[in-house]
Design an enzyme around this catalytic site. Sequence first.
Site, mmCIF file in Angstrom:
data_model
loop_
_atom_site.group_PDB
_atom_site.id
_atom_site.type_symbol
_atom_site.label_atom_id
_atom_site.label_comp_id
_atom_site.label_asym_id
_atom_site.label_seq_id
_atom_site.Cartn_x
_atom_site.Cartn_y
_atom_site.Cartn_z
ATOM 1 N N SER A 1 -8.967 3.422 9.614
ATOM 2 C CA SER A 1 -9.211 3.920 8.270
ATOM 3 C C SER A 1 -9.728 2.738 7.464
ATOM 4 C CB SER A 1 -7.916 4.459 7.655
ATOM 5 O OG SER A 1 -8.106 4.812 6.307
ATOM 6 N N GLU B 1 -7.891 8.797 15.927
ATOM 7 C CA GLU B 1 -8.307 7.932 14.824
ATOM 8 C C GLU B 1 -7.963 6.490 15.158
ATOM 9 O OE1 GLU B 1 -6.676 6.711 10.488
ATOM 10 O OE2 GLU B 1 -6.797 8.885 10.845
ATOM 11 N N ARG C 1 6.836 2.112 9.345
ATOM 12 C CA ARG C 1 6.595 3.320 8.564
ATOM 13 C C ARG C 1 7.608 4.383 9.007
ATOM 14 N NH1 ARG C 1 -0.064 3.557 8.930
ATOM 15 N NH2 ARG C 1 -0.448 1.528 7.931
ATOM 16 N N ASP D 1 -12.885 7.459 8.125
ATOM 17 C CA ASP D 1 -12.076 7.230 9.316
ATOM 18 C C ASP D 1 -12.985 7.159 10.538
ATOM 19 O OD1 ASP D 1 -9.753 7.314 7.849
ATOM 20 O OD2 ASP D 1 -9.287 9.399 8.336
ATOM 21 N N ASP E 1 0.824 -1.200 0.000
ATOM 22 C CA ASP E 1 0.000 0.000 0.000
ATOM 23 C C ASP E 1 0.865 1.259 0.000
ATOM 24 O OD1 ASP E 1 -2.276 -1.484 0.013
ATOM 25 O OD2 ASP E 1 -2.437 -1.531 2.183
ATOM 26 N N GLN F 1 -1.732 -3.473 13.652
ATOM 27 C CA GLN F 1 -3.158 -3.283 13.477
ATOM 28 C C GLN F 1 -3.848 -4.580 13.087
ATOM 29 O OE1 GLN F 1 -3.161 -0.036 10.606
ATOM 30 N NE2 GLN F 1 -3.514 -1.421 8.913
#
Length: 340
Positions: A257, A254, A106, A241, A52, A121
């Site tokens: 997503s 948040e 990331r 979100d 992604d 996640q």
Amino acid sequence: MITAEMTTTDLLETEEAISLVKSVFARELAHRLRLSCVSAPIAVLDGTGINDDLNGVERAVAFPIKALAERRAVVVHSLAKWKRLRLHEMGIAAGRGLLTDMRALRPDEDYSPIHSIYVDQWDWEQCITAEQRTPEFLRATVEQIYEALRATEAEVAARYPDILPVLPGRITFLHAEDLLRQYPELTPKEREHEAARQYGAVFLMGIGGALGNGEAHDGRAPDYDDWSTETAPGYRGLNGDLLVWHPVLQTALELSSMGIRVDSLALMRQLIVRGCEQRQELDFHGRLLRGELPESIGGGIGQSRVCMFMLRKAHIGEVQVSIWPEEVRRELADAGITLL
């Protein structure tokens, strides 16, 4: 009480509480969305179009593989496209799906109380029919996820009486376009803050496409979520979100997503909008454009974010082990916050 200033015993109690949150939420989510737990990769081969792009600019951690003639692999950012391929490979029927325990790196993330370079996640994906590519189906799915969150909060509160439930009985649905009209003078993050503060739990729809002011509320890559399909005059997007109000940080948080994924028309439209039509030559994109992959809905739900919220923690480093600058550790220690 799980406090910021922790002894060794407190650290162990926190780890046990983290395990409780993760096990309960995964159970509730899998049950409500009819998901089967599957294994997931930590890395995929580069050049396939599977990894992604998130906002489209983040760099992936890359490395050569000796046994594959130095071909490059990349550590995943998330698994949105991989999961859709897996649905096809496993022959999963509409109404059922898969759930993975995803780990990612990331390195372009900026450190903050809710951001780390380490990402954990629940990545989930469910097969749907073409007729279910509607805002109504998206909202119904979000409501099931939200009920899983509420069930988790209730179980955590039962185990730890000092943690009082704060999630409202229902989640509020808003479109980014409406939020822009309500708060035209605010930045997107400031709008989220106001919405979460007012409602407690919000699903903000329409993330990625240009709004009435010509700007997107937030970035999205063009090849997983559908952010361009018109859902009503002046409204676009079958994604969004999930935000909650964090009672300790006093800000919007948040947790997820997610969205209905692109079909062939939305994919081509979004590739053109972003000026990356060349991606249609990649394996994943070609298979989707040829109609070989199932329609699906899916997303990622941050494990550490959910734990932060459920255990009322002020920093993501209190619920995950990551790499932090020493000055950050010292500042937090001075504030009575111990990182794992």
